[in-house]
Write a protein that holds these residues in place. Sequence first.
Motif, PDB file in Angstrom:
ATOM      1  N   HIS A 130       0.834  -1.208   0.000  1.00  0.00           N
ATOM      2  CA  HIS A 130       0.000   0.000   0.000  1.00  0.00           C
ATOM      3  C   HIS A 130       0.863   1.250   0.000  1.00  0.00           C
ATOM      4  O   HIS A 130       2.056   1.191   0.324  1.00  0.00           O
ATOM      5  N   ASP A 151       6.789   2.120   5.595  1.00  0.00           N
ATOM      6  CA  ASP A 151       5.598   1.287   5.777  1.00  0.00           C
ATOM      7  C   ASP A 151       4.770   1.355   4.498  1.00  0.00           C
ATOM      8  O   ASP A 151       4.236   2.399   4.162  1.00  0.00           O
ATOM      9  N   GLY A 152       4.666   0.264   3.782  1.00  0.00           N
ATOM     10  CA  GLY A 152       3.907   0.239   2.530  1.00  0.00           C
ATOM     11  C   GLY A 152       4.794   0.497   1.330  1.00  0.00           C
ATOM     12  O   GLY A 152       4.921  -0.336   0.439  1.00  0.00           O
ATOM     13  N   GLU A 170      -4.941   0.986   3.195  1.00  0.00           N
ATOM     14  CA  GLU A 170      -4.631  -0.130   4.091  1.00  0.00           C
ATOM     15  C   GLU A 170      -4.724   0.274   5.553  1.00  0.00           C
ATOM     16  O   GLU A 170      -5.068  -0.523   6.412  1.00  0.00           O
ATOM     17  N   GLU A 171      -4.401   1.512   5.870  1.00  0.00           N
ATOM     18  CA  GLU A 171      -4.274   1.936   7.269  1.00  0.00           C
ATOM     19  C   GLU A 171      -5.640   2.221   7.903  1.00  0.00           C
ATOM     20  O   GLU A 171      -6.493   2.863   7.299  1.00  0.00           O
ATOM     21  N   HIS A 229       7.326  -6.030   3.428  1.00  0.00           N
ATOM     22  CA  HIS A 229       6.905  -4.984   4.365  1.00  0.00           C
ATOM     23  C   HIS A 229       7.977  -4.827   5.434  1.00  0.00           C
ATOM     24  O   HIS A 229       8.664  -5.794   5.754  1.00  0.00           O
TER      25      HIS A 229
HETATM   26 ZN   LIG Z   1       1.757  -1.203   6.174  1.00  0.00          ZN
END
Ligand SMILES: [Zn+2]
Lengths: 217, 442
Positions: free
Chosen positions: B97, B108-109, B141-142, B210
Amino acid sequence: MSEKTSVAREAAELLLQEKVVYTRTGGDPFFFSSGWASPVFIDIKRLISRPESRARLLDLALERIEADVGRTSFDQIAGCELAGVPFASMVADRLSVPLVVALKQAKGFGRFAQCEGDFESGARTLLIDDVTTDGRTKTTFKRALERAEADVVGIFVLFAYNIFPGHAETIALTTLGDVIAVAENIGALDETARSALEAYTEDAATWSRKHGGIGKT
Amino acid sequence: MANDAPTFEASSPSSALLNADLRNLARDLFDRFREMSFDGVGISRETYGLGETQAIEIIEKLGQDHGLETRWDAARNLIVRLEGRDPALPVVASGSHLDSVPQGGNFDGAAGVISSLLALLAANEKGQPLRSMELTVLRGEESAWYGGPCYFGSRAMFGLLTDSDLSSRHRVSGETLEHHMASCGVDLEPIKAARPLVTPDHFHCWIELHIEQGPVLIARQKPVGLVTGIRGNVRHRRVTCQGEAAHSGAVPRWLRHDAVLAMSELLMRIDEHWRILLEWGEDLVVTSGIVETNKDEHAVSRVPGEVTFALEYRSQDTKTLESFGNLIENECRQIGERRGVTFDLGEKVYTEPARMSENVVSMLRKAAETAGVPCEIMPSGAGHDSAIFANQGIPSAMVFVRNDKGSHNPHEAMEMEDFFAGAEVMARALSHAANDEGEIEA
Ligand SMILES: [Zn+2]
């Protein structure tokens, strides 16, 4: 006096001699964890520290178990956590039968979540504890064993107050009634204590309510 | 290298799939993402927001520049495709993501998206693979922006978005997810009808890289982790324990129905069960992150009549979650009976755990061996889109990259060497899968 009564009286005398019968006639009464108020409290588990009287108590218990349950009608002994365990262990050891421990609360899940030990499903089990007040805790232990697929054939306690309503069916080695009777014979209790105990055994619910405890289960 | 971790023997540049050009491209991309989304503290790219769209467009442009096909699905997930020699075969897929939590980190992503792009480009340089390869940039996604279960992009792909998802409200704008999706050009018709945008048999396998969000890889001194499963969870946002308020001096113990003591007993019982279950080797974590007595009623000298609290537990195993749920209900009943209180567990929100495919994991493990990358086999405590793919029956796995400072904060600390190690492992596994005729079992 019947065989049964004489065994019960002998056990009661032992408790009095060993001074594990406590009475309170003035001030605050005893409170059991179930909420009952009481002028008397029997601390039988102290006897585990006294080998001679412990052995004597065990002799009497085995006699009573043989007479009332019968050695051939159970496969194993279960002790109730915590104070029931030493007595159950000694009985199981004397009889050379398997021992398990029934727990107050489940740990995790599965058949043995509320038991320590191991047995086949359907094992005939005699449940042993030190004392019973209104029998509610015994129901918990019985359920714990049944959850492990044991067949609980009887509940045996060393001492039962035998005065509360909702009492589960148990076999008691000795009772408050026996203690009072023996105390009278050997002059072990003073007059105030004796009459308080008599009033209590006659109507425990009222006595408890009057002294700030619960009046029913 | 983070801490005093021993360096590992990275494969020599000549044998590495990811050559110097690709590595530079990755560094550039991370820098561009950081620049465009820096909010003064960290990185902010809202779920179904403009920043997210712009970041995805950068990937789209790069794909096109390198001769890859690109398209947006109805949920505005981007698919970048390297066509295989046999386009009819199920595709080898990867992705992640590009949204972030508010003031989040840059990796992150993004690490998953960039490494997937590298894998496609590296495979392309080696000549057309047998199977098509696809990078999917997933939206939304979050959970930070709308609360509740998230994974909106991947769930929309498989027709799993619900009305309650669509009507959940953005924590700042107050508008619904549906509104923000529409603003991003999402075609809501199939999504509202819960119609899948793609079927699971479109996929040969799915891999997501990830950053690790826990401390395991740092502790074990390994640059890369291979994930065996993703924990599911059960959430009770608001459990109520109802007892009876009373004067704290006048009422004796046995007449009380103290809600806080009952709750405490429950939590300690749960803690004890948890301890035992870990001894038995079950996978489980339990948290009660919010506890509140009623402000309008509570007082130092008042026996609390009511308390509310949150309860969350996670496990890789559906059975464990189920049994643990029963156990909690049982304890509530028993403690309730004993203490004269009632527990109302309130609404229960369930997110299914996901088992990663052993076959895809072993493919990754072989890739790591040949690349000379030490790796750790581990579960994922946090949730990921890959759980949605795995639960659709698609053979799936995840590659974790060591990261020092946790995630969802601006201090994420992923070393680029670790990233390249993880990306190399994934690229090799994807390329192997893309040239393999055999099917993979989930
Ligand atoms: Zn993530």
